[in-house]
Scaffold this motif. Structure first.
Motif: not given
Length: 248
Positions: A63-70, A90-96, A108-113
């Motif tokens: 569920q967490i992976k799916g939320i992050v992926e979206y 699980a999150v690393k599978e969609v967001c290394p 945490t995932v930093k897409v932008k600074d």
């Protein structure tokens, strides 16, 4: 999607660069996205200034992976709290590029600074045992674009340690004080600074601490003015509120 993103989207339709159908596809989930097990609040950043944060406890890794992926498709920074190693894997599978703070239990995932504030938040802890809550508050404040200064292990049992760091604490725009046991540090700091204080009681302590209840009650009954209190072990809540104050 922020206001300027919507304006830019409409301008691309006006110029003919984007079809009405494609624009509709981007706008149809403007308020929220239905995933079946969760409704992602896409509108939250426009309403309150911060994107939705994922509370990971009680959710499955998938569920967490799916939320992050979206959420990655919305180009926003992502914060997950109370996450374990299984959730992170699980999150690393969609967001290394996802990062895990084991002490804070955050993903945490930093897409932008984020542009850092000139002013900073001071996070003061009574003891080393309070560090998991300190780290949760720090990670939260930092991903929202705040500078953070941490002052660790300066509790009232050795109060001279606090005085040596007083200049750092007094220079902050807002101060988070994290303490367990009897939670006295919040009152002490409250009598030394002219900035708002957010007190965080922790569950650190022996039996009569009652899992943080004694610290909570002590902080709520503080004789120092300007002290507000969040829930036991709620570093996230303190970091979020401190960010709002720091950016006023």
């Amino acid at each position: 999607m922020k206001d300027q993103d919507i304006i830019n989207l409409l301008n691309t339709v006006k110029s003919g660069e984007l079809s009405v159908e494609d624009a509709y596809t981007q706008l149809k989930d403007l308020t929220y996205k239905e995933l079946g097990y969760a409704k992602i609040d896409n509108h939250r950043e426009r309403r309150v200034g911060y994107p939705e944060v994922i509370y990971c406890a009680g959710k499955t890794p998938n569920q967490i992976k799916g939320i992050v992926e979206y959420m990655l498709s919305k180009n926003c920074n992502i914060l997950g709290t109370r996450a374990d190693r299984a959730a992170y894997d699980a999150v690393k599978e969609v967001c290394p590029q996802a990062e895990y703070n084991e002490l804070a239990r955050t993903i945490t995932v930093k897409v932008k600074d984020a542009e850092l504030t000139n002013s900073y938040i001071a996070i003061v802890s009574a003891g080393t045992s309070d560090l998991p809550v300190v780290e949760e508050a720090a990670v939260t404040a930092e991903i929202f674009g705040n500078r953070v200064e941490k002052v660790i292990d300066v509790g009232v049992a050795g109060i001279h340690r606090l005085f040596n760091k007083l200049e750092i604490i007094q220079g902050a725009k807002v101060v988070i004080v994290v303490a367990g046991m009897e939670g006295a540090l919040a009152s002490v700091v409250g009598g030394l600074v002219d900035k708002p204080i957010i007190a965080v009681p922790t569950s650190v302590g022996y039996g009569a601490n009652f899992g943080g209840l004694s610290a909570l009650l002590c902080m709520l009954n503080s004789c120092a003015s300007g002290v507000s209190v969040v829930n036991i072990d709620n570093g996230f809540g303190a970091g979020y509120l401190a960010s709002m104050i720091n950016k006023l």
